[in-house]
Scaffold this active site. Structure first.
Site, mmCIF file in Angstrom:
data_model
loop_
_atom_site.group_PDB
_atom_site.id
_atom_site.type_symbol
_atom_site.label_atom_id
_atom_site.label_comp_id
_atom_site.label_asym_id
_atom_site.label_seq_id
_atom_site.Cartn_x
_atom_site.Cartn_y
_atom_site.Cartn_z
ATOM 1 N N THR A 19 0.827 -1.205 0.000
ATOM 2 C CA THR A 19 0.000 0.000 0.000
ATOM 3 C C THR A 19 0.861 1.255 0.000
ATOM 4 O O THR A 19 0.543 2.235 -0.688
ATOM 5 C CB THR A 19 -0.949 0.001 1.210
ATOM 6 O OG1 THR A 19 -1.760 -1.181 1.178
ATOM 7 C CG2 THR A 19 -1.852 1.219 1.189
ATOM 8 N N LYS A 40 -8.136 -1.195 -5.141
ATOM 9 C CA LYS A 40 -7.817 -2.427 -4.417
ATOM 10 C C LYS A 40 -9.041 -3.322 -4.551
ATOM 11 O O LYS A 40 -9.984 -3.225 -3.753
ATOM 12 C CB LYS A 40 -7.492 -2.151 -2.954
ATOM 13 C CG LYS A 40 -6.915 -3.368 -2.224
ATOM 14 C CD LYS A 40 -6.429 -3.009 -0.840
ATOM 15 C CE LYS A 40 -5.889 -4.244 -0.114
ATOM 16 N NZ LYS A 40 -4.583 -4.679 -0.629
ATOM 17 N N GLY A 121 -2.431 -9.447 -0.178
ATOM 18 C CA GLY A 121 -1.466 -10.449 0.251
ATOM 19 C C GLY A 121 -0.349 -10.612 -0.766
ATOM 20 O O GLY A 121 0.136 -9.644 -1.343
ATOM 21 N N ARG A 208 12.942 2.441 6.447
ATOM 22 C CA ARG A 208 11.875 2.630 7.437
ATOM 23 C C ARG A 208 11.691 4.134 7.629
ATOM 24 O O ARG A 208 12.621 4.838 8.035
ATOM 25 C CB ARG A 208 12.238 1.947 8.753
ATOM 26 C CG ARG A 208 11.157 2.063 9.817
ATOM 27 C CD ARG A 208 9.899 1.282 9.447
ATOM 28 N NE ARG A 208 10.132 -0.140 9.382
ATOM 29 C CZ ARG A 208 10.062 -0.951 10.445
ATOM 30 N NH1 ARG A 208 9.762 -0.468 11.634
ATOM 31 N NH2 ARG A 208 10.281 -2.241 10.295
#
Length: 240
Positions: A19, A40, A121, A208
């Site tokens: 996402t 989606k 997934g 990150r």
């Protein structure tokens, strides 16, 4: 007029940043001056807010897009339980119909210059007894972008996913490394191993981030090698 730029975003697993990367791609497309829509088709996991069932991933795609469309089009199958989609669908008495997803996609594409479709997934997640996300990707026939979550096991997952994409006659247009495990050993060595084994270009590595914002992720990515990408503006630099 249907969208002439469209991509299907898949991943090596669940919870590896599909996402975020899809939203970054939508952000980059809007920065090119395009009308961009996110989709989606199947989302599993919803919460009731103000009397409406919402899915966080679908909402994030909608926020990154600049074309507003009914959620019934962008997420035709919104399932409540955060579990495997075919199980969630069975629990709700819902049958995920490929032709309905295709019809919704066609309407989304008609309303936009560019469409980003995010899978659910990994690449082979069952959607029904006879239909999975690989079938969905093949149904839409879009170039595929693979998100690789950097953690132990990602080499095997990435290479198997790439093989599955190729086996269905689809084009792996590019791949993104996304840092999932900050404690992963030899992250750059893993990236180098994939770079030497995957024929598709690496679009960048997203570290990150302090906040998982589309513009922040896009700053680490270069989408200019993707098929159909507009060449009217300078390519975004690839961050280390």
């Amino acid at each position: 007029m249907s969208a002439n730029i469209a991509y299907f975003v898949t991943g090596t697993d669940t919870e590896i940043g599909k996402t975020l990367i899809s939203s970054a791609l939508l952000y980059a497309l809007t920065q090119q001056g395009l009308r961009a829509a996110g989709m989606k088709p199947v989302a599993a996991g919803a919460e009731l807010r103000d009397g409406v069932w919402r899915n966080e991933d679908a909402d994030r795609l909608a926020s990154a897009a600049n074309v507003t469309l009914p959620p019934q089009l962008t997420t035709p199958y919104l399932l409540r339980e955060a579990t495997a989609p075919h199980i969630a669908a069975q629990q709700e008495g819902v049958t995920i119909d490929a032709s309905h997803i295709r019809a919704c996609y066609d309407q989304v594409a008609d309303a936009a210059d560019a469409v980003v479709v995010e899978g659910v997934g990994g690449f082979r997640v069952p959607l029904s007894d006879t239909f999975d996300t690989a079938d969905l990707a093949r149904l839409l026939g879009l170039p595929v972008i693979m998100v690789v979550g950097l953690r132990l096991g990602c080499l095997n997952h990435a290479l198997l996913t790439a093989e599955a994409i190729a086996a269905r006659g689809l084009t792996l247009a590019g791949w993104v490394a996304n840092v999932v495990d900050l404690g992963m050993l030899y992250g750059m060595d893993n990236i180098n191993a994939l770079t030497s084994r995957l024929s598709a270009p690496m679009l960048g590595c997203v570290p990150r981030l302090p906040a998982a914002l589309p513009n922040a992720a896009a700053a680490h990515l270069d989408f200019s090698s993707l098929p159909g990408w507009p060449k009217s503006r300078p390519a975004r630099p690839l961050s280390p």
